[in-house]
Design an enzyme around this catalytic site. Structure first.
Site: not given
Ligand code: BGC
Length: 745
Positions: A339, A345, A352, A406, A621, A648
């Site tokens: 992401d 993270e 994504d 997702w 993001e 992102h």
């Molecule tokens: C991520 C995102 C992800 C999302 C979903 C985020 O913290 O960076 O890109 O898809 O959480 O919960």
């Protein structure tokens, strides 16, 4: 691995539970008096390794043996080291904590796969006389916890003490390690993470608080590369950040990641570049050395995906958009699709990739990279059919239930990869998973529901209009039923296409019949029956239009309503992750070309070009990662929404519109065996040029407008057929060759 080797570790090392274990150093010295004609080294690890044979690194690859769903699959790497074998040999392997043991996931877990690292290696020497010998990891190896690498993990960085020499370290016999997982150990697939662009600082400066800082002019994922004139014991600290606030490096987008490289010098000229970590950054701050004693550079590092496309046009802002798209991809395809590359993270969030995959596959040869990741998706799929929100799941804690966009990545990604590569195996390999997943979607949607409501997909969890600029998480989640149901329809549509390609006609018809039910339910539950949503939001129109969820007449009415909403918001984006990739298609394909271009070229927030005007070199993001109010009030970035990433790739999904509509190039069958070129001029563009290296060869499209004259050049590779439609509606079919056509606008 073919030769029998054991996992070995340092039996006396017991890291504290919440720590990233410090790097372990293994050593094996051996002699050979025969002429070695071939030496093959195979290695895997719990952790990530860096191997030196006789002082020479055996590979330029970073983070081997890579990131996989370790419980199921662990890769081994194979290197030809023939040219490094000598009479007296010294094999050194540093194993860092990496993904397996180091601090990782938004839960800040450590030691996810194992408490400490382990190494399994074999080195086969084949001699000129036909004999051979194998050195495999066992108790005859030595191990030390006193090596030069004093610390390393992905979030917090790395500490290297260059004063420490292997010969002066305390060594002890390695112990056989019994690891708790039982993965299949397979030869590596995918593409290695290696150095790419050398990044030079655009400027160096001293921050208001007196820190020596450098600006690389580009946000990227990578490592610094320093040439240092240092003194023994001098400690140099490099901190990394994506943005500045009040002239200082701003660390808020890193959340808890320290992203710090610390180097303790030996005497004299030396160089340093981290090997066991990477950072996402544009700026660095260096403490502990004068500017005159350090030469600063950096390398972008990412999986070795080959660039196969180019896009440029007469609008410089859109050229920057393309650049941001490419840098977003380079920064986030590091072993797995992540992401973001900077904060605590860097996870394989599936949604994504779902939205960015098509744009990625246009620009890069993604086939092998995606195949490796899809193997993990398959192995992580639950019996019930759900796939995790994050793959590899690796210590994350969300339930593995099917979820729009997702989880849908297990359908969207194989299909997208197939359409660009033309390789039917990606469909064959993944069809059972895709089928099982759609079945799970069907069950989730039908849970606790009766009649038509069984086709509204809201359970068990939906991200809704994730990251929409208005409202917060709760508002986004509320849109779950609309977004979920629309993606349910899209899943059915894609599955019918997949089944058709695989010659499974019955499955294909079943999926289309299911789609029809989902579509009519969306219309009956969410609209007035005449193309108007009873609860309006832009994504709620965009998805059914793009996913063709009604007859043309209804879709046109929906597009009228969408356009009205877009005009009401003065052509600003109101869409989250899932609406953003499709909004311009939804407008343009319904004949609202001017409106689509106005949204594309809008440059106040929220919009793509707002980010460009704010100097973004990768997409953010959220649309409000830097809200305009902050800038107007002279506030710094640390006052912006906490912890949002400046890198992102999801918003970069607009690339798809640039290639498929602005340039007009779109595959109509897998691998571009047939494709169409239907340019949609607008937005004042006078020149657009794109190329894409298809499996059949290079396709090129270039159009120009001079007054009201439109002219186009296309290159059509051997074995393909192109259907060309000019803006005046005239059509022609082009086979192999170069074509020039023109018309009046
Ligand atoms: C991520 C995102 C992800 C999302 C979903 C985020 O913290 O960076 O890109 O898809 O959480 O919960």
């Amino acid at each position: 691995m073919t030769e029998k080797a054991n996992f070995i570790s340092c039996g006396t090392y017991h890291p504290e539970p919440k720590e990233s274990p410090i790097p372990m150093t293994f050593r094996k010295a051996f002699e050979t008096d025969k002429q070695c004609v071939k030496a093959t080294l195979r290695a895997t690890a719990i952790g990530i390794f860096d191997i030196e044979l006789n002082g020479k690194r055996v590979t330029e690859e970073y983070f081997a043996p890579g990131f996989t769903s370790y419980e199921h699959t662990l890769q081994y790497m194979e290197y030809d080291v023939t040219d490094k074998i000598a009479a007296d040999n010294d094999l050194i392997v540093v194993v860092g904590a990496g993904w397996a043991c180091g601090r990782f996931t938004y839960l800040s877990k450590t030691q996810i796969t194992a408490k400490r690292q382990a190494l399994r290696l074999s080195l086969k020497l084949e001699y000129a006389d036909g004999a051979s010998e194998i050195y495999s990891t066992d108790e005859s190896w030595q191990v030390s916890m006193d090596g030069p690498y004093r610390f390393a993990d992905f979030y917090d960085g790395e500490t290297l003490d260059a004063r420490i020499e292997y010969d002066k370290m305390t060594w002890q016999p390695a112990m056989i390690e019994h690891i708790n997982i039982r993965p299949q150990i397979v030869k590596r697939t995918g593409v290695p993470v290696i150095r790419h662009e050398k990044m030079m600082p655009a400027r160096s400066f001293v921050t208001p608080s007196g820190k020596l800082a450098y600006d690389f002019g580009q946000n990227f994922a990578g490592v610094v590369d320093l040439k240092i004139n240092g003194h023994e014991g001098q400690t140099i600290t490099v901190r990394h950040a994506e943005v500045l606030a009040h002239g200082e490096l701003c660390f808020s987008s890193l959340r808890t990641a320290k992203a710090t490289a610390t180097y303790i010098c030996k005497e004299g000229q030396q160089s340093y570049s981290p090997r066991l970590t990477y950072m996402g950054f544009r700026y660095i701050q260096i403490d502990g050395i004068d500017a005159a004693d350090v030469e600063v550079a950096a390398y972008a590092i990412y999986s070795d995906i080959q660039k196969i496309a180019a896009f440029e046009c007469s609008n410089e802002d859109l050229n920057r958009v393309q650049s941001n798209i490419e840098w977003g991809a380079r920064s986030n395809f590091v072993e797995v699709p992540t992401d973001c590359p900077q904060r605590d993270e860097r996870l394989g969030w599936t949604g994504d990739l779902s939205v960015f995959c098509s744009t990625a596959c246009y620009n890069y040869d993604m086939k092998e990279f995606l195949n490796k990741w899809l193997r993990d998706v398959r192995s992580e799929q639950k019996k019930s059919g759900g796939v995790p929100f994050i793959v590899p799941k690796h210590g994350t804690n969300y339930p593995d239930v099917p979820t729009a966009c997702w989880g849908d990545s297990c359908i969207i990604v194989p299909w997208t990869s197939y359409m660009s590569s033309g390789d039917i195996d990606v469909l064959k390999d993944n069809y059972p998973m895709m089928k099982k997943y759609l079945n799970a979607v069907k069950h989730s949607a039908a849970l606790f529901s009766f009649g038509d409501k069984r086709y509204i997909w809201k359970l068990l969890f939906q991200f809704g209009d994730w990251c929409a600029p208005e409202g917060g998480v709760q508002d986004w989640l509320k849109r779950g039923p609309w977004v979920g149901t629309a993606f349910y329809s899209y899943d059915c549509l894609l599955m019918s296409k997949v089944a058709t390609e695989l010659g499974l006609g019955e499955d294909a018809s079943e999926y289309l019949a299911l789609k029809a039910k989902v579509d009519s339910t969306y219309m009956s539950q969410f609209t007035d029956g005449n193309g108007k949503l009873t609860d309006e939001f832009q994504t709620g129109y965009i998805l059914p239009i793009y996913f063709r969820m009604a007859d043309d007449e209804t879709l046109h009415k929906m597009a009228d309503n969408l356009e009205r909403m877009v005009i009401d918001t003065d052509y600003h984006l109101c869409t989250g992750f899932m609406g953003t990739p499709f909004i311009l298609f939804a407008l343009c394909d319904m004949g609202k070309v001017d409106t689509a271009y106005k949204v594309l070229l809008q440059d106040t927030a929220p919009s793509w070009l707002y980010e460009i005007k704010r100097g973004a070199t990768t997409f953010w993001e959220g649309w409000r990662t830097v809200p305009p109010d902050n800038i107007e009030q002279g506030l710094g970035l640390e006052e912006s929404e906490g912890g949002e990433s400046f890198n992102h790739y999801a918003a970069g999904s607009v690339g798809d519109f640039l290639y498929r509509r602005v340039a007009g190039l779109e595959a109509t069958s897998a691998g571009y065996k047939t494709f169409k070129v239907v340019p949609v001029p607008g937005g004042g563009l006078t020149h657009v040029k794109t190329s894409h290296e298809s499996p059949y060869g290079r396709i090129a499209v270039e159009w120009r407008i001079d007054a009201d004259a439109f002219a186009i050049d296309i290159d059509v590779p051997t074995g393909t057929t192109c259907s060309l439609t000019l803006p005046d509606g005239s059509e022609s079919v082009c086979k192999e060759g170069h074509y020039t056509h023109s018309c009046t606008l």
